[in-house]
Design an enzyme around this catalytic site. Sequence first.
Site, PDB file in Angstrom:
ATOM      1  N   ARG A   1       0.882  -1.344   0.090  1.00  0.00           N
ATOM      2  CA  ARG A   1       0.019  -0.107   0.165  1.00  0.00           C
ATOM      3  C   ARG A   1       0.781   1.214  -0.158  1.00  0.00           C
ATOM      4  O   ARG A   1       0.531   2.152  -0.633  1.00  0.00           O
ATOM      5  CB  ARG A   1      -0.931  -0.088   1.118  1.00  0.00           C
TER       6      ARG A   1
ATOM      7  N   LYS B   1      -8.077   6.380 -19.377  1.00  0.00           N
ATOM      8  CA  LYS B   1      -8.344   6.729 -20.611  1.00  0.00           C
ATOM      9  C   LYS B   1      -7.067   6.583 -21.470  1.00  0.00           C
ATOM     10  O   LYS B   1      -6.784   5.712 -21.879  1.00  0.00           O
ATOM     11  CB  LYS B   1      -8.966   8.225 -20.456  1.00  0.00           C
TER      12      LYS B   1
ATOM     13  N   ASP C   1      -7.600  18.642 -14.423  1.00  0.00           N
ATOM     14  CA  ASP C   1      -7.772  17.494 -14.793  1.00  0.00           C
ATOM     15  C   ASP C   1      -7.294  17.264 -16.271  1.00  0.00           C
ATOM     16  O   ASP C   1      -7.883  18.030 -17.259  1.00  0.00           O
ATOM     17  CB  ASP C   1      -9.346  17.244 -14.896  1.00  0.00           C
TER      18      ASP C   1
ATOM     19  N   TYR D   1     -16.705  16.515 -15.733  1.00  0.00           N
ATOM     20  CA  TYR D   1     -16.859  15.190 -15.825  1.00  0.00           C
ATOM     21  C   TYR D   1     -18.011  15.019 -14.774  1.00  0.00           C
ATOM     22  O   TYR D   1     -17.779  15.591 -13.647  1.00  0.00           O
ATOM     23  CB  TYR D   1     -15.857  14.270 -15.486  1.00  0.00           C
TER      24      TYR D   1
END
Length: 385
Positions: free
Chosen positions: A51, A205, A180, A108
Amino acid sequence: MGEGMMEFETKAIHAGQAPDPTTGSVVVPIHATSTYAQSAPGVHRGYEYSRTDNPTRTALQEVLAALEGVPVGSGGGCVATASGMAATALVGYLLEPGDHLVMADDAYGGTFRFFTQVLARHGVEWTVADLTDPDSLAAAMRPATRLVWVETPTNPLLRIVDLSATVAAAHDAGALVCVDNTFATPYLQRPLEYGADLVLHSTTKYLGGHSDTVGGALVTADAGLHERLRFLQNAAGPVPGPFDAYLVLRGIKTLAVRMDRHCDNAARIAGWLADDSRVSEVLFPGLPSHPQHDLAGRQMSRFGGMVSFRPVGGAEAASRVASATEHFLLAESLGGVESLIEVPAVMTHASTAGSDLEVPADLIRLSVGIEHVEDLIADLDRALG
Ligand SMILES: Cc1ncc(COP(=O)(O)O)c(C=O)c1O
């Protein structure tokens, strides 16, 4: 050779990805391990628990920082996350109750949902502004504004926001700017060069590029912010597994060649749609008719692979066209090698219904893939009927 000396395409293949020191493997191995043997309590080789850090993820973070232009030795860097939304959530953790953020009136839908239905419950207030208009941004700023959230090009209306002007206004007011950069990718636009504090990606993406993984990332050139994000990545734990980190690393190697084909195909299709009487409006920053065409030309090296348009005949026509294409698959998401078509109002942006971010019901969004462009045009021609 130092990373700072390499061109973009070279960094995409080599930054953070030196051959494996133990085997010479030219591909960064998928380190499928949760933990790492220590030689004495607290004595290890930089990895304790996956992690906190995993070598496959480290490689991904290093190449993304290099591609966004984080200066080597600045203390800045990247944190990779389990999804783009997980990256947005980490930015949310930077804010405190009573803080205020400004976001654009086109973005978005999931980002809007997070700000209004999650962060708002933790006392963070928000205002929607038209970030293409400096007066609208100025009117939205408050003394408590700590964050200005920018998408450019915006999803799904493909508006372009002036990064230098927005950063200057936000910094004057003591607010951070997060951009973004999912639609443009660092190949076309590098917001840190315009002074942005944070760059966010949905690596799902274009960076992944093959529609086979979900992931996200945050990049900053600021050492203090990087340290805070590293802390939050470990403390909150929304990390990508090593298999997903590998898929994004693999995708990034071909980002430049894929993006060039996405851009070529999108420009051709936008021009073709603009000349077609069955189409009432085409939104594409590469068209001279786009209101921010000149700004896009200055801020981006090319205009991207996304095209939105409105067919004549309203929402019913949009639904019919989106259901009729064959090569353009009717699906959410974007940025993969295959072309996708969708109707944002009822798909990706359904959560914005009734809000300032509501998108026109007749809008179609294309993620133009890298198939042969004549096949794509023939597909749209058939579907428009
Ligand atoms: C511009 C943009 N930002 C962020 C996200 C969220 O990313 P993810 O779906 O990887 O959580 C998306 C997803 O569609 C997006 O289009």
